[in-house]
Design a protein around this motif. Structure first.
Motif, PDB file in Angstrom:
ATOM      1  N   GLY A  41      16.005 -33.507  -4.161  1.00 41.79           N
ATOM      2  CA  GLY A  41      17.046 -32.510  -4.362  1.00 41.79           C
ATOM      3  C   GLY A  41      18.082 -32.878  -5.403  1.00 41.79           C
ATOM      4  N   ALA A  42      17.971 -34.066  -6.004  1.00 42.99           N
ATOM      5  CA  ALA A  42      18.927 -34.453  -7.045  1.00 42.99           C
ATOM      6  C   ALA A  42      18.830 -33.476  -8.212  1.00 42.99           C
ATOM      7  N   GLU A  43      19.958 -33.125  -8.770  1.00 41.66           N
ATOM      8  CA  GLU A  43      19.992 -32.212  -9.908  1.00 41.66           C
ATOM      9  C   GLU A  43      19.716 -32.975 -11.200  1.00 41.66           C
ATOM     10  N   TRP A  44      18.908 -32.400 -12.058  1.00 38.99           N
ATOM     11  CA  TRP A  44      18.605 -32.944 -13.369  1.00 38.99           C
ATOM     12  C   TRP A  44      19.220 -32.037 -14.419  1.00 38.99           C
ATOM     13  N   PHE A  45      19.621 -32.612 -15.536  1.00 35.77           N
ATOM     14  CA  PHE A  45      20.022 -31.787 -16.666  1.00 35.77           C
ATOM     15  C   PHE A  45      19.539 -32.443 -17.944  1.00 35.77           C
ATOM     16  N   ASP A  46      19.387 -31.627 -18.960  1.00 38.93           N
ATOM     17  CA  ASP A  46      18.938 -32.070 -20.275  1.00 38.93           C
ATOM     18  C   ASP A  46      20.185 -32.167 -21.150  1.00 38.93           C
ATOM     19  N   THR A  47      20.368 -33.284 -21.822  1.00 35.09           N
ATOM     20  CA  THR A  47      21.564 -33.463 -22.650  1.00 35.09           C
ATOM     21  C   THR A  47      21.618 -32.484 -23.810  1.00 35.09           C
ATOM     22  N   ASN A  48      20.528 -31.799 -24.089  1.00 37.12           N
ATOM     23  CA  ASN A  48      20.520 -30.772 -25.134  1.00 37.12           C
ATOM     24  C   ASN A  48      21.112 -29.462 -24.630  1.00 37.12           C
ATOM     25  N   GLY A  49      21.609 -29.474 -23.399  1.00 38.31           N
ATOM     26  CA  GLY A  49      22.254 -28.296 -22.846  1.00 38.31           C
ATOM     27  C   GLY A  49      21.348 -27.391 -22.051  1.00 38.31           C
ATOM     28  N   GLU A  50      20.073 -27.711 -21.995  1.00 33.32           N
ATOM     29  CA  GLU A  50      19.142 -26.893 -21.233  1.00 33.32           C
ATOM     30  C   GLU A  50      19.074 -27.419 -19.802  1.00 33.32           C
ATOM     31  N   VAL A  51      18.977 -26.540 -18.848  1.00 31.37           N
ATOM     32  CA  VAL A  51      18.763 -26.942 -17.459  1.00 31.37           C
ATOM     33  C   VAL A  51      17.266 -26.877 -17.211  1.00 31.37           C
ATOM     34  N   PRO A  52      16.619 -28.029 -17.012  1.00 29.19           N
ATOM     35  CA  PRO A  52      15.164 -27.991 -16.857  1.00 29.19           C
ATOM     36  C   PRO A  52      14.740 -27.328 -15.564  1.00 29.19           C
TER      37      PRO A  52
ATOM     38  N   THR B 172       3.929 -39.499 -30.885  1.00 26.78           N
ATOM     39  CA  THR B 172       4.530 -38.508 -31.776  1.00 26.78           C
ATOM     40  C   THR B 172       5.869 -38.010 -31.250  1.00 26.78           C
ATOM     41  N   SER B 173       6.103 -38.225 -29.951  1.00 21.84           N
ATOM     42  CA  SER B 173       7.353 -37.774 -29.351  1.00 21.84           C
ATOM     43  C   SER B 173       7.636 -38.562 -28.084  1.00 21.84           C
ATOM     44  N   VAL B 174       8.878 -38.482 -27.619  1.00 16.38           N
ATOM     45  CA  VAL B 174       9.271 -39.142 -26.375  1.00 16.38           C
ATOM     46  C   VAL B 174      10.164 -38.220 -25.559  1.00 16.38           C
ATOM     47  N   ILE B 175      10.128 -38.445 -24.265  1.00 16.92           N
ATOM     48  CA  ILE B 175      11.075 -37.843 -23.339  1.00 16.92           C
ATOM     49  C   ILE B 175      11.835 -39.010 -22.730  1.00 16.92           C
ATOM     50  N   TRP B 176      13.142 -38.985 -22.835  1.00 22.69           N
ATOM     51  CA  TRP B 176      13.979 -40.028 -22.257  1.00 22.69           C
ATOM     52  C   TRP B 176      14.400 -39.599 -20.862  1.00 22.69           C
TER      53      TRP B 176
ATOM     54  N   LEU C 251      16.523 -36.294 -20.202  1.00 22.38           N
ATOM     55  CA  LEU C 251      16.805 -35.802 -18.858  1.00 22.38           C
ATOM     56  C   LEU C 251      17.643 -36.814 -18.093  1.00 22.38           C
ATOM     57  N   VAL C 252      18.675 -36.318 -17.394  1.00 24.59           N
ATOM     58  CA  VAL C 252      19.612 -37.191 -16.692  1.00 24.59           C
ATOM     59  C   VAL C 252      19.769 -36.717 -15.249  1.00 24.59           C
ATOM     60  N   ALA C 253      19.774 -37.678 -14.319  1.00 22.49           N
ATOM     61  CA  ALA C 253      20.052 -37.397 -12.907  1.00 22.49           C
ATOM     62  C   ALA C 253      20.868 -38.548 -12.336  1.00 22.49           C
ATOM     63  N   GLU C 254      21.684 -38.249 -11.341  1.00 20.09           N
ATOM     64  CA  GLU C 254      22.477 -39.289 -10.693  1.00 20.09           C
ATOM     65  C   GLU C 254      21.610 -40.222  -9.859  1.00 20.09           C
ATOM     66  N   SER C 255      20.516 -39.695  -9.301  1.00 27.64           N
ATOM     67  CA  SER C 255      19.646 -40.505  -8.452  1.00 27.64           C
ATOM     68  C   SER C 255      18.244 -39.906  -8.449  1.00 27.64           C
TER      69      SER C 255
END
Length: 103
Positions: free
Chosen positions: A84-95, A38-42, A76-80
């Motif tokens: 301690g890698a920082e993640w961010f949500d492309t919807n503008g939310e910081v998870p 019904t939904s996905v998290i990328w 959700l996007v992270a460099e690695s």
């Protein structure tokens, strides 16, 4: 891609697709249907052109998933995957780092 089913959402399956030649919607369409997703998290791990290509492919795949009634909860996007890698949500939310996959 983390595929979820039901309400409250529960894990249906997790699938990995590399950037080159990837088409997540086509590659996993049958699995999404069989799992009644019904939904996905990328989840994107990478930087620069690699991350940009992944996000472009997610956008294209999500259009197809929308037509199947499967919505995107987060991208959700992270460099690695280093500690301690920082993640961010492309919807503008910081998870919340403790609950970044909570829905």
């Amino acid at each position: 891609m983390i595929a979820l089913t039901g309400s409250p959402a529960t894990l249906a399956f997790v699938a990995r697709t590399d950037v080159v030649g990837a088409d997540a919607a086509a590659d996993y369409g049958t699995a999404l249907e069989q799992a009644a997703a019904t939904s996905v998290i990328w989840v994107v791990v990478g930087t620069g052109p690699v991350a940009a290509a992944e996000l472009d492919q997610i956008e294209a795949a999500q259009r197809e998933l929308d037509s199947m009634g499967i919505r995107s909860i987060r991208t959700l996007v992270a460099e690695s995957l280093e500690i301690g890698a920082e993640w961010f949500d492309t919807n503008g939310e910081v998870p919340d780092q403790q609950c970044m996959f909570c829905v």
